[in-house]
Design a protein around this motif. Structure first.
Motif, PDB file in Angstrom:
ATOM      1  N   LEU A 126      -0.766  -5.485   7.741  1.00  0.00           N
ATOM      2  CA  LEU A 126       0.109  -6.511   8.477  1.00  0.00           C
ATOM      3  C   LEU A 126       1.584  -6.103   8.577  1.00  0.00           C
ATOM      4  O   LEU A 126       2.554  -6.446   9.677  1.00  0.00           O
ATOM      5  CB  LEU A 126       0.246  -7.855   7.433  1.00  0.00           C
ATOM      6  N   ILE A 127       2.294  -5.654   7.752  1.00  0.00           N
ATOM      7  CA  ILE A 127       3.899  -5.164   7.825  1.00  0.00           C
ATOM      8  C   ILE A 127       3.840  -3.449   8.498  1.00  0.00           C
ATOM      9  O   ILE A 127       3.173  -3.415   6.316  1.00  0.00           O
ATOM     10  CB  ILE A 127       4.856  -5.177   7.328  1.00  0.00           C
ATOM     11  N   ASP A 128       3.985  -2.863   8.754  1.00  0.00           N
ATOM     12  CA  ASP A 128       3.200  -0.894   9.190  1.00  0.00           C
ATOM     13  C   ASP A 128       4.741  -0.721   9.065  1.00  0.00           C
ATOM     14  O   ASP A 128       5.528   0.321   9.972  1.00  0.00           O
ATOM     15  CB  ASP A 128       2.779  -1.169  10.136  1.00  0.00           C
ATOM     16  N   GLY A 129       5.156  -0.556   7.900  1.00  0.00           N
ATOM     17  CA  GLY A 129       6.545   0.620   7.750  1.00  0.00           C
ATOM     18  C   GLY A 129       8.011  -0.528   7.414  1.00  0.00           C
ATOM     19  O   GLY A 129       7.654  -1.737   7.615  1.00  0.00           O
ATOM     20  N   PRO A 130       8.785   0.260   6.494  1.00  0.00           N
ATOM     21  CA  PRO A 130       9.921  -0.343   6.521  1.00  0.00           C
ATOM     22  C   PRO A 130      10.640  -1.351   8.223  1.00  0.00           C
ATOM     23  O   PRO A 130      10.420   0.002   9.198  1.00  0.00           O
ATOM     24  CB  PRO A 130      10.968   0.515   6.239  1.00  0.00           C
ATOM     25  N   ALA A 131      10.991  -1.800   8.105  1.00  0.00           N
ATOM     26  CA  ALA A 131      12.482  -2.002   9.005  1.00  0.00           C
ATOM     27  C   ALA A 131      13.194  -1.048   9.490  1.00  0.00           C
ATOM     28  O   ALA A 131      13.877  -0.322   8.200  1.00  0.00           O
ATOM     29  CB  ALA A 131      12.941  -3.359   8.806  1.00  0.00           C
ATOM     30  N   GLU A 132      13.566  -1.105  10.441  1.00  0.00           N
ATOM     31  CA  GLU A 132      15.084   0.041  10.823  1.00  0.00           C
ATOM     32  C   GLU A 132      15.678  -0.071  10.338  1.00  0.00           C
ATOM     33  O   GLU A 132      16.538  -1.498   9.117  1.00  0.00           O
ATOM     34  CB  GLU A 132      15.262   0.109  12.509  1.00  0.00           C
ATOM     35  N   GLY A 133      16.402   1.744   9.407  1.00  0.00           N
ATOM     36  CA  GLY A 133      17.661   1.340   8.310  1.00  0.00           C
ATOM     37  C   GLY A 133      17.179   1.053   6.963  1.00  0.00           C
ATOM     38  O   GLY A 133      17.971   1.580   6.219  1.00  0.00           O
ATOM     39  N   TYR A 134      15.852   1.250   6.357  1.00  0.00           N
ATOM     40  CA  TYR A 134      15.712   0.994   5.296  1.00  0.00           C
ATOM     41  C   TYR A 134      14.183   2.419   4.977  1.00  0.00           C
ATOM     42  O   TYR A 134      14.152   3.074   5.738  1.00  0.00           O
ATOM     43  CB  TYR A 134      14.375  -0.218   4.554  1.00  0.00           C
ATOM     44  N   THR A 135      14.867   2.805   4.184  1.00  0.00           N
ATOM     45  CA  THR A 135      13.930   4.298   3.503  1.00  0.00           C
ATOM     46  C   THR A 135      12.456   3.798   3.151  1.00  0.00           C
ATOM     47  O   THR A 135      12.075   2.185   3.283  1.00  0.00           O
ATOM     48  CB  THR A 135      14.146   4.139   1.901  1.00  0.00           C
ATOM     49  N   ALA A 136      11.816   4.542   2.791  1.00  0.00           N
ATOM     50  CA  ALA A 136      10.565   4.206   2.342  1.00  0.00           C
ATOM     51  C   ALA A 136      10.400   3.232   1.133  1.00  0.00           C
ATOM     52  O   ALA A 136       9.375   2.516   0.645  1.00  0.00           O
ATOM     53  CB  ALA A 136       8.896   4.951   2.184  1.00  0.00           C
ATOM     54  N   HIS A 137      11.151   3.168   0.270  1.00  0.00           N
ATOM     55  CA  HIS A 137      11.195   1.879  -0.780  1.00  0.00           C
ATOM     56  C   HIS A 137      11.183   0.803  -0.505  1.00  0.00           C
ATOM     57  O   HIS A 137      12.569   0.139  -0.046  1.00  0.00           O
ATOM     58  CB  HIS A 137      12.513   2.493  -1.995  1.00  0.00           C
ATOM     59  N   GLY A 164       1.353  -1.425   0.003  1.00  0.00           N
ATOM     60  CA  GLY A 164       0.081   0.145  -0.119  1.00  0.00           C
ATOM     61  C   GLY A 164       0.810   0.907   0.163  1.00  0.00           C
ATOM     62  O   GLY A 164       2.051   1.681   0.990  1.00  0.00           O
ATOM     63  N   ASN A 165       0.438   2.271  -0.410  1.00  0.00           N
ATOM     64  CA  ASN A 165       1.687   3.382  -1.102  1.00  0.00           C
ATOM     65  C   ASN A 165       0.665   4.823  -0.925  1.00  0.00           C
ATOM     66  O   ASN A 165      -0.511   4.662  -1.182  1.00  0.00           O
ATOM     67  CB  ASN A 165       1.468   3.508  -2.257  1.00  0.00           C
ATOM     68  N   LEU A 166       1.016   5.358   0.292  1.00  0.00           N
ATOM     69  CA  LEU A 166       0.536   6.530   0.885  1.00  0.00           C
ATOM     70  C   LEU A 166       1.352   7.576   0.825  1.00  0.00           C
ATOM     71  O   LEU A 166       2.632   7.791   1.540  1.00  0.00           O
ATOM     72  CB  LEU A 166       0.096   5.837   2.539  1.00  0.00           C
ATOM     73  N   LYS A 167       1.056   8.789   0.197  1.00  0.00           N
ATOM     74  CA  LYS A 167       1.546  10.121   0.498  1.00  0.00           C
ATOM     75  C   LYS A 167       1.473  11.328   1.246  1.00  0.00           C
ATOM     76  O   LYS A 167      -0.241  10.969   1.570  1.00  0.00           O
ATOM     77  CB  LYS A 167       1.726  10.479  -0.765  1.00  0.00           C
ATOM     78  N   GLU A 168       2.232  11.187   2.150  1.00  0.00           N
ATOM     79  CA  GLU A 168       1.131  12.242   3.912  1.00  0.00           C
ATOM     80  C   GLU A 168       2.429  13.516   3.962  1.00  0.00           C
ATOM     81  O   GLU A 168       3.856  13.066   3.611  1.00  0.00           O
ATOM     82  CB  GLU A 168       1.231  10.994   4.993  1.00  0.00           C
ATOM     83  N   THR A 169       1.293  14.327   4.504  1.00  0.00           N
ATOM     84  CA  THR A 169       2.769  15.289   5.546  1.00  0.00           C
ATOM     85  C   THR A 169       3.511  14.767   6.849  1.00  0.00           C
ATOM     86  O   THR A 169       3.079  14.183   7.549  1.00  0.00           O
ATOM     87  CB  THR A 169       1.869  16.758   5.752  1.00  0.00           C
ATOM     88  N   ASP A 170       5.070  15.276   5.889  1.00  0.00           N
ATOM     89  CA  ASP A 170       5.262  14.763   7.339  1.00  0.00           C
ATOM     90  C   ASP A 170       5.513  15.958   8.421  1.00  0.00           C
ATOM     91  O   ASP A 170       6.036  17.057   8.065  1.00  0.00           O
ATOM     92  CB  ASP A 170       7.119  14.780   7.014  1.00  0.00           C
ATOM     93  N   PRO A 171       4.890  15.837   9.823  1.00  0.00           N
ATOM     94  CA  PRO A 171       5.007  17.262  10.534  1.00  0.00           C
ATOM     95  C   PRO A 171       6.015  17.168  10.983  1.00  0.00           C
ATOM     96  O   PRO A 171       6.255  19.075  10.952  1.00  0.00           O
ATOM     97  CB  PRO A 171       4.654  16.392  11.622  1.00  0.00           C
ATOM     98  N   ALA A 172       7.379  16.688  10.972  1.00  0.00           N
ATOM     99  CA  ALA A 172       8.578  17.564  11.242  1.00  0.00           C
ATOM    100  C   ALA A 172       9.024  18.909  10.131  1.00  0.00           C
ATOM    101  O   ALA A 172       9.730  19.215  10.570  1.00  0.00           O
ATOM    102  CB  ALA A 172       9.579  16.784  10.983  1.00  0.00           C
ATOM    103  N   THR A 173       8.354  17.993   8.569  1.00  0.00           N
ATOM    104  CA  THR A 173       9.044  18.701   7.925  1.00  0.00           C
ATOM    105  C   THR A 173       8.189  19.657   7.234  1.00  0.00           C
ATOM    106  O   THR A 173       8.524  20.586   6.439  1.00  0.00           O
ATOM    107  CB  THR A 173       9.872  17.509   7.086  1.00  0.00           C
ATOM    108  N   GLY A 174       6.904  19.546   7.221  1.00  0.00           N
ATOM    109  CA  GLY A 174       5.696  20.202   6.220  1.00  0.00           C
ATOM    110  C   GLY A 174       6.508  19.309   5.134  1.00  0.00           C
ATOM    111  O   GLY A 174       5.385  19.597   3.870  1.00  0.00           O
ATOM    112  N   GLU A 175       6.953  18.333   4.578  1.00  0.00           N
ATOM    113  CA  GLU A 175       7.254  17.966   3.162  1.00  0.00           C
ATOM    114  C   GLU A 175       6.432  16.545   2.752  1.00  0.00           C
ATOM    115  O   GLU A 175       6.168  15.785   4.416  1.00  0.00           O
ATOM    116  CB  GLU A 175       8.346  17.247   2.845  1.00  0.00           C
ATOM    117  N   MET A 176       5.763  16.352   1.563  1.00  0.00           N
ATOM    118  CA  MET A 176       5.140  15.124   1.273  1.00  0.00           C
ATOM    119  C   MET A 176       6.533  13.710   1.934  1.00  0.00           C
ATOM    120  O   MET A 176       7.163  13.858   1.009  1.00  0.00           O
ATOM    121  CB  MET A 176       4.557  14.854  -0.408  1.00  0.00           C
ATOM    122  N   ALA A 177       5.111  12.841   1.899  1.00  0.00           N
ATOM    123  CA  ALA A 177       6.322  11.489   2.265  1.00  0.00           C
ATOM    124  C   ALA A 177       5.481  10.344   2.086  1.00  0.00           C
ATOM    125  O   ALA A 177       4.346  10.318   2.503  1.00  0.00           O
ATOM    126  CB  ALA A 177       6.787  11.782   3.878  1.00  0.00           C
TER     127      ALA A 177
END
Length: 473
Positions: free
Chosen positions: A145-156, A103-116
């Motif tokens: 079932l897997i909510d995001g990448p493991a630590e050390g990896y990007t959103a790709h 699943g791909n979701l683009k949302e605003t990063d609250p820390a930077t205000g940029e789309m992530a």
């Protein structure tokens, strides 16, 4: 002349819009089901990637001709609002089919205000696939079932592919294409006993201490992202041993031509395979990286076993006959679609080398070979045995234009050079069977008994059709 002069008859295309990766392959009651990435509004609407669905019987009447069903997935959940990206299919112990996707979701990063980007792994149950609707598809209420990448990896972090675990460490294993935080490519491994709870096992590492080279310059490739992994257990026809066939799509490799004139990594995005054994998270390579297809358009393949068991002898494989950011083709304006999948290919392992055989439609197999098939549509087919003699062949349209040309030379190590639109690819090639299948705007070629393959989205001169395949010795 057919109104659809570019659309192939026997290759899957989207009815409208853009098609890319094959997804979620499975066989049910002798019918092969293929899902694929689909943007039906392309090029006029916003990108809304979902999953299209087509099927064909494997034998008998209609085998090789595709029936399209209503779309299986559309991006309308909170976790996939910007796309239902690629994934695979798996049967549970009760025989029920489950689809997995990113699943791909683009949302605003609250820390930077940029789309992530937010990438999650999700599942869908499949019911009533033989019905007139082509199936009922229900998202798992426990998604993601897997909510995001493991630590050390990007959103790709995408393209889950699940198989049964032959080592018994768990019932199932999942590989996901990933990008490390330092923007290099990797594949990660998860394991599960119930397809619901997934444990992160770690990143796959590669031991090349006993590896023989493949046909590519690298035993293990680099790149900034590895997409669409397949991890498949397979029995080698030559020695009877079980191996793991590991298929990956590394992005960011640079084109190379070696001293023998062989072309490596010629396309913008690559696809190839390694052969070895998986022990824990270590892949012990016995044969290094070899490109799966040397043609001008091939990417993101996926395979399904033809028979049951943990270690099949063969698989059916589909690839995308396209590449990222190469969507401007004549079929868009004239017929409203872009890209196709390959024919199914029967893949087997022989002496640690993959062989690919085109699975031709029965209507083609039953014809007397004449290098042209006007009553079947805009289709050509030829099969030849390459020997110790030079051969050239060409795919020619009715304007007498040579659209695709190739030369086989047995000198030295032997080579096959193929040219489309001035882009020539040269690969090692020895005597063996050559097969050419032309279907609308698709050309597929296998040589050296299936050890070499070329896929090309080739378009005849506007206003013409295919005429013939011509050989010269």
């Amino acid at each position: 002349m057919s109104e659809n002069r570019y659309r192939p008859r026997f290759h899957i295309t989207a009815p409208t819009g853009r098609l890319n990766d094959p997804n979620g392959l499975f066989i049910e009651d002798g019918v092969l089901h293929v899902f694929f990435q689909k943007d039906p509004a392309y090029p006029f609407g916003a990108k809304r990637t979902g999953w299209g669905h087509a099927s064909t019987p494997l034998q008998g009447e209609g085998a090789g001709e595709w029936t399209h069903h209503p779309d299986a997935l559309y991006p309308d959940a909170a976790y996939d609002a910007n796309g239902c990206y690629s994934g695979g299919a798996i049967r549970d112990e009760a025989g029920n089919v489950h689809l997995f996707y990113t699943g791909n979701l683009k949302e605003t990063d609250p820390a930077t205000g940029e789309m992530a980007r937010r990438a999650t792994q999700n599942s869908v149950s499949v019911e009533e696939v033989s019905s007139g609707l082509g199936g009922v598809f229900r998202r798992n209420p426990n998604n993601p079932l897997i909510d995001g990448p493991a630590e050390g990896y990007t959103a790709h972090y995408r393209d889950p592919m699940i198989t049964r675990d032959p080592e018994g460490a768990a019932a199932y294993r999942m590989v996901i294409g990933a990008q490390r935080a330092d923007e290099t490519g990797a594949v990660v491994l998860y394991r599960s006993d119930d397809l619901e709870r997934w444990e992160f096992a770690g990143e796959l590492g590669f031991d090349v201490s006993s590896a023989e080279p493949g046909t590519s310059p690298d035993l293990v490739p680099g790149g900034y992202m590895w997409e669409c992994p397949n991890l498949l257990s397979i029995r080698d026809e030559a020695d009877g041993e079980r191996y793991e066939l590991f298929i990956i799509c590394p992005q960011g490799l640079e084109r190379q031509v070696d001293e023998a004139g062989t072309t490596h990594y010629a396309s913008s995005d690559q696809c190839g395979y390694l052969v070895g054994h998986l022990e824990g998270t270590t892949f012990r390579v016995v044969r290094g990286f070899t490109e799966l297809d040397y043609g001008h358009q091939f990417y993101a393949p996926q395979a399904v076993a033809e028979q049951g068991g943990l270690v099949p002898d063969s698989y059916l494989l589909f690839g995308w006959m396209g590449l990222p950011a190469q969507d401007d083709t004549p079929s868009v304006e004239s017929e409203g679609w872009v890209h196709s999948l390959t024919l199914p290919r029967r893949v087997s392992l022989h002496g640690r080398t993959l062989r690919q055989r085109l699975v031709l439609p029965e209507i083609v197999c039953n014809r007397v070979e004449d290098h042209s098939m006007p009553d079947v549509g805009n289709v050509l087919h030829a099969s030849e045995l390459l020997k110790q003699e030079k051969v050239t062949f060409s795919v020619i349209d009715t304007s007498e234009s040579v659209v695709v040309s190739a030369t086989y030379s047995p000198l030295g190590q032997g080579s096959l050079s193929l040219t489309y639109k001035g882009d020539t690819r040269v690969v090692p090639c020895t005597p063996g069977e050559l097969e050419i299948f032309v279907d609308g705007a698709t050309v597929e070629i296998t040589a050296q008994d299936g050890e070499r393959a070329f896929s090309i989205a080739a378009f005849p001169t506007p206003g013409t059709r295919w005429s013939r395949i011509e050989f010269n010795r």
